[in-house]
Each structure stands twice: as C-alpha cells, then as structure tokens.
Design a protein around this motif. Structure first.
Motif, PDB file in Angstrom:
ATOM      1  N   SER A 158       0.818  -1.202   0.000  1.00 44.93           N
ATOM      2  CA  SER A 158       0.000   0.000   0.000  1.00 44.93           C
ATOM      3  C   SER A 158       0.858   1.259   0.000  1.00 44.93           C
ATOM      4  O   SER A 158       0.616   2.196  -0.766  1.00 44.93           O
ATOM      5  CB  SER A 158      -0.923  -0.009   1.230  1.00 44.93           C
ATOM      6  OG  SER A 158      -1.622   1.210   1.343  1.00 44.93           O
ATOM      7  N   ASN A 201       2.636   1.696  -3.386  1.00 54.07           N
ATOM      8  CA  ASN A 201       1.721   2.221  -4.395  1.00 54.07           C
ATOM      9  C   ASN A 201       1.515   3.719  -4.210  1.00 54.07           C
ATOM     10  O   ASN A 201       1.488   4.489  -5.179  1.00 54.07           O
ATOM     11  CB  ASN A 201       0.375   1.495  -4.316  1.00 54.07           C
ATOM     12  CG  ASN A 201       0.453   0.081  -4.851  1.00 54.07           C
ATOM     13  OD1 ASN A 201       1.347  -0.246  -5.635  1.00 54.07           O
ATOM     14  ND2 ASN A 201      -0.465  -0.769  -4.427  1.00 54.07           N
ATOM     15  N   ARG A 202       1.338   4.143  -2.952  1.00 56.05           N
ATOM     16  CA  ARG A 202       1.145   5.570  -2.687  1.00 56.05           C
ATOM     17  C   ARG A 202       2.372   6.374  -3.132  1.00 56.05           C
ATOM     18  O   ARG A 202       2.243   7.413  -3.786  1.00 56.05           O
ATOM     19  CB  ARG A 202       0.898   5.788  -1.194  1.00 56.05           C
ATOM     20  CG  ARG A 202       0.730   7.262  -0.798  1.00 56.05           C
ATOM     21  CD  ARG A 202       0.944   7.465   0.686  1.00 56.05           C
ATOM     22  NE  ARG A 202       2.249   7.000   1.133  1.00 56.05           N
ATOM     23  CZ  ARG A 202       3.388   7.650   0.902  1.00 56.05           C
ATOM     24  NH1 ARG A 202       3.376   8.805   0.231  1.00 56.05           N
ATOM     25  NH2 ARG A 202       4.524   7.171   1.325  1.00 56.05           N
TER      26      ARG A 202
END
Length: 288
Positions: A241, A244-245
């Motif tokens: 996560s 991806n950010r």
C-alpha cells in the motif's frame, strides 16, 4: 524472573493463520543450503550430529521445509555469537527432550522462516541472454551478483526471485538500461532494509514484554506464535500500500512538472505564479 503479561488477544480484523495451517515452502538440499546461507556439506554434517531433522523422503529425493530453514538460521546465528557446535547440540538436545527451551521452536519458525514462497531457479548464460539480450553484459551480470540478485553456480546462475528477474528482463526489453535498473536497486535497497527492519521490529517487539534473557512462559507461547503469523501477511499489505502511494506521488510529480515544462515552452514563458505554486506545493508535500 520473567514478566508475565496477559496472553495476547486475537485480533478480530486479522486473518487467523496458525503455524500449523500455513503453507510451507519445500526445498531440495541444494535449495535449502542456498536460502539458509550455508553449504550442502554443513547440512549433512548438522544432520549427522542430530542438530537438524532429516528430510521427508519422496522416492529418492529428500524434501526439506521452513522448519529446516529456521533451524539452520538459528545454528548460524549461534555460531556467529561464539557458541560451538557442541554447545548448540546441548541446546537442541534440551529442546528435543521437552525442556522449557521447546518454547523457542514455534517462535523460531514464526519469526525466522522465509517470507517469500518463491523457489530459487537456475539459469544458464544462454537463458539470461535470451531474457535480457545484449544487455546481459559481463559487467551487468557481475553487478547483479554483487547485489545478490544472482548467484554464480559453476557456469550457471541462480536467482532467488525468478519473478523479480523476469520483471527486470521485461523492463530491459522496454528500453530501460540494465545498468540504470541495477543502480536503482542499489539505491533503493537501504530504504527497503530500513522499512523491513521497522516492520520486523513490530513483530519481534511482542517479545519485549518479557525479560531479554528469558523465554515467554509456555502458556503464552501459542497465542504469541499465532499473533506473529497473523501480523506477517499484514506487514506485506502495508508495504504494498505504501509503495503504491509513493509511486503515485512520484509519477504525479513527474507528470505535473513535464506538462508544466511543455506549457512553458509553448507559451514562451511560465504562466504567472505557476513556478511559485509548484514550489509551494512541493514544500507542503515535503512537510507531510
């Protein structure tokens, strides 16, 4: 005396993954030696001394699993701490005889077993040339070996992550210079190491509730082991996560700057206040 905090309650949001239900990795003796950073000769010697359980026999092939990886990592760690094989043998005998040291075995597997289910794969030089083309130069291969992405095995090479190797080959075919790609791995690795240490610390910190030189009470161990197994996959979700950010932010920044540069070129000058706005936006983002 060890501190005895209350048992760890199960998390309602975390999937229950007890060690007994977790899929195991399986290895040949060569693969076991490779992923455990030891040699086949050492594996055989540890088996002969009773330090390592024999493999499961499937026909004429011996099949090892993550319990063997964890035991070898423990042996390696104790050897680096100055313990002799005789000392370690006494420890293992005490464990196998059911003393309190048995508590370390479940923790040993939960903490020390491999996080990846990929099996190492051997590649000939011809196969690497087919994957990377003329970009697989001797200098590039040497750099990949230095980074640990490949390991020499006679005239062949072994990759611990065939998926990552295939991804690198695809990127190279898309025109990304292999040398630049390897440089990026070298630059990123210390940051990944720091992230990994922070996440492992979160898992291992469960042991900080006890005295540093004492094992948890046997009654606490099952809940502790289950908690660690539940946290491990969640740590991977967090890493994905956050990655991806970060990629979205980095690509967005690049795209914004590139579009702004094109606009400035077409207009012959920067739109009024545009440079200041971009600088302020970057400054705000760096503070977050």
């Amino acid at each position: 005396m060890p501190k005895t905090p209350p048992p760890i309650p199960p998390s309602p949001d975390a999937p229950s993954v007890p060690a007994s239900a977790t899929p195991r990795n399986e290895y040949t003796v060569d693969e076991l030696a490779r992923v455990s950073d030891t040699t086949v000769r050492n594996v055989r010697a540890y088996q002969d001394r009773g330090l390592l359980e024999p493999p499961e026999k499937r026909g004429r092939v011996g099949v090892y699993d993550d319990t063997h990886v964890s035991r070898l990592k423990l042996i390696n760690h104790l050897l680096t701490r100055g313990y002799t094989l005789a000392n370690i043998q006494d420890l293992i005998m005490a464990v196998d005889e059911g003393h309190d040291l048995r508590s370390i075995l479940g923790l040993e597997t939960a903490i020390g077993s491999r996080w990846s289910r990929e099996r190492p794969k051997k590649y000939s030089l011809l196969e690497l040339l087919q994957m990377f083309g003329d970009k697989a130069s001797p200098s590039a291969l040497g750099k990949a070996v230095d980074l640990g992405l490949l390991e020499r095995d006679g005239l062949s090479f072994v990759s611990g992550s065939p998926t990552a190797l295939a991804a690198g080959a695809t990127m190279a075919k898309e025109g990304i210079p292999l040398a630049d790609l390897l440089d990026a791995v070298g630059i990123a690795r210390p940051h990944f190491n720091a992230v990994a240490k922070a996440l492992v610390d979160l898992v291992v910190r469960q042991l900080d509730r006890y005295d540093a030189d004492a094992l948890p009470p046997p009654a606490d161990v099952p809940a502790l082991v289950d908690a660690i197994w539940r946290v491990r996959p969640l740590a991977m979700v967090l890493v994905e996560s956050e990655m991806n950010r970060a990629l979205e932010e980095a690509s967005g920044d690049y795209l914004g700057d590139r579009v702004a540069a094109i606009m400035e070129k077409k207009l012959g000058h920067a739109p009024e206040g545009a440079a200041a706005e971009r600088a302020a936006a970057k400054k705000d983002k760096s503070r977050k």
